[in-house]
Design an enzyme around this catalytic site. Structure first.
Site, mmCIF file in Angstrom:
data_model
loop_
_atom_site.group_PDB
_atom_site.id
_atom_site.type_symbol
_atom_site.label_atom_id
_atom_site.label_comp_id
_atom_site.label_asym_id
_atom_site.label_seq_id
_atom_site.Cartn_x
_atom_site.Cartn_y
_atom_site.Cartn_z
ATOM 1 N N HIS A 51 0.809 -1.211 0.000
ATOM 2 C CA HIS A 51 0.000 0.000 0.000
ATOM 3 C C HIS A 51 0.845 1.266 0.000
ATOM 4 O O HIS A 51 0.443 2.281 0.547
ATOM 5 C CB HIS A 51 -0.929 0.009 1.221
ATOM 6 N N GLU A 156 -7.649 -12.917 4.020
ATOM 7 C CA GLU A 156 -8.391 -11.674 3.770
ATOM 8 C C GLU A 156 -9.680 -11.882 2.993
ATOM 9 O O GLU A 156 -10.241 -10.931 2.444
ATOM 10 C CB GLU A 156 -7.484 -10.694 3.013
ATOM 11 N N ASP A 182 -9.765 -5.736 4.920
ATOM 12 C CA ASP A 182 -9.978 -6.434 3.651
ATOM 13 C C ASP A 182 -11.000 -7.545 3.820
ATOM 14 O O ASP A 182 -11.846 -7.763 2.940
ATOM 15 C CB ASP A 182 -8.658 -7.010 3.138
#
Length: 273
Positions: A51, A156, A182
């Site tokens: 990210h 996730e 997530d």
């Protein structure tokens, strides 16, 4: 600073079933932030390559700072790239977070890529940043690094949760880490961290970890002490508490608000004080 014979303090802590706190790094690029995390009481940092735009040189610098400060440097990969996995380990990481693990086969491939033979397929390069470049015989080097490296599988999705038991059973997997945001988004309940269906997922993974002797890790629940207490009671021993971005913004926002409030009604020139 660790010696040649010590293992990862984080792995030792996990084996003693003690709670470990981790700070995520997304914005910082220099080694001092890892040292600050250690000074603040964190047991580990993880560099988030998934990210952020952070590159390998900065990843290695952040790992260097963590090693020097005596806490564990971990790296969250952007995907299941086994070549990149080995490069971040050679760059000083003591473990990797593998996002989006969906099956035991994926977990097995990743776990083997992160360890030297016979436990895995990682290529041997000799002394590295992780060993502070001290010379060692090959057998000692591979045994030590294999023992201290953490392979962390991120679950996730609902499918991953349903296969938690078979993933936890994989040799070489050290931790199942639930990416709470997530996961709840994939479940159709984005942001609802107290939703009962999400807690059922936590319970499923906790049971799998308990059955197979693996560590339960949780991410995405920063600042929620009530939920953190419930999850520690459930068996979680690794918590991602927040990131450099969230901590910086929280402190800066509070300071700006406090100053504005204090100066909203400044004393007049006639005020004797």
């Amino acid at each position: 600073m660790m010696t040649n014979t010590q293992t990862s303090p984080l792995k030792d802590r996990m084996q003693r079933q003690e709670l470990a706190l981790c700070m995520a790094l997304r914005q910082a690029r220099t080694a001092d932030i890892s040292m600050m995390a250690a000074a603040c009481g964190f047991d580990a940092v993880y560099v988030d390559m998934q990210h952020s735009t952070i590159g390998l040189d900065a990843v290695s610098a952040l790992c260097t700072g963590a090693l020097a400060a005596g806490i564990a440097p971990l790296v969250r990969l952007p995907g299941l790239d086994m070549d990149l996995l080995q490069r971040v380990l050679d760059g000083g990481a003591q473990g990797v977070l593998l996002p989006g693990i969906e099956s035991a086969d994926q977990a097995r491939t990743a776990a083997r890529a992160g360890r030297y033979p016979p436990a895995g397929t990682r290529s041997v390069m000799g002394p590295t940043l992780g060993t502070f470049y001290r010379p060692q015989d090959a057998a000692s080097l591979t045994a030590r690094v294999n023992g201290e490296t953490l392979m962390i599988m991120m679950l996730e999705s609902p499918g991953a949760i349903s296969r938690a038991d078979e993933i936890a059973a994989v040799d070489g997997v050290d931790m199942l880490l639930i990416g709470s945001n997530d996961l709840c988004t994939a479940m159709g309940i984005p942001g609802q961290l107290h939703h009962p269906d999400l807690f059922k997922a936590y319970e499923t993974v906790a049971a799998a970890c308990h059955r197979h002797g693996k560590t339960l890790g949780i991410g995405g629940i920063r600042s929620d002490l009530a939920l953190q207490k419930r999850l520690v009671a459930l068996g979680a021993r690794f918590l991602i508490a927040g990131s450099d971005v969230t901590y910086l913004m929280a402190a800066a926002r509070k300071d700006a608000a406090d100053i504005r409030q204090a100066l909203a009604h400044p004393p007049s020139s006639s005020d004797p004080s």
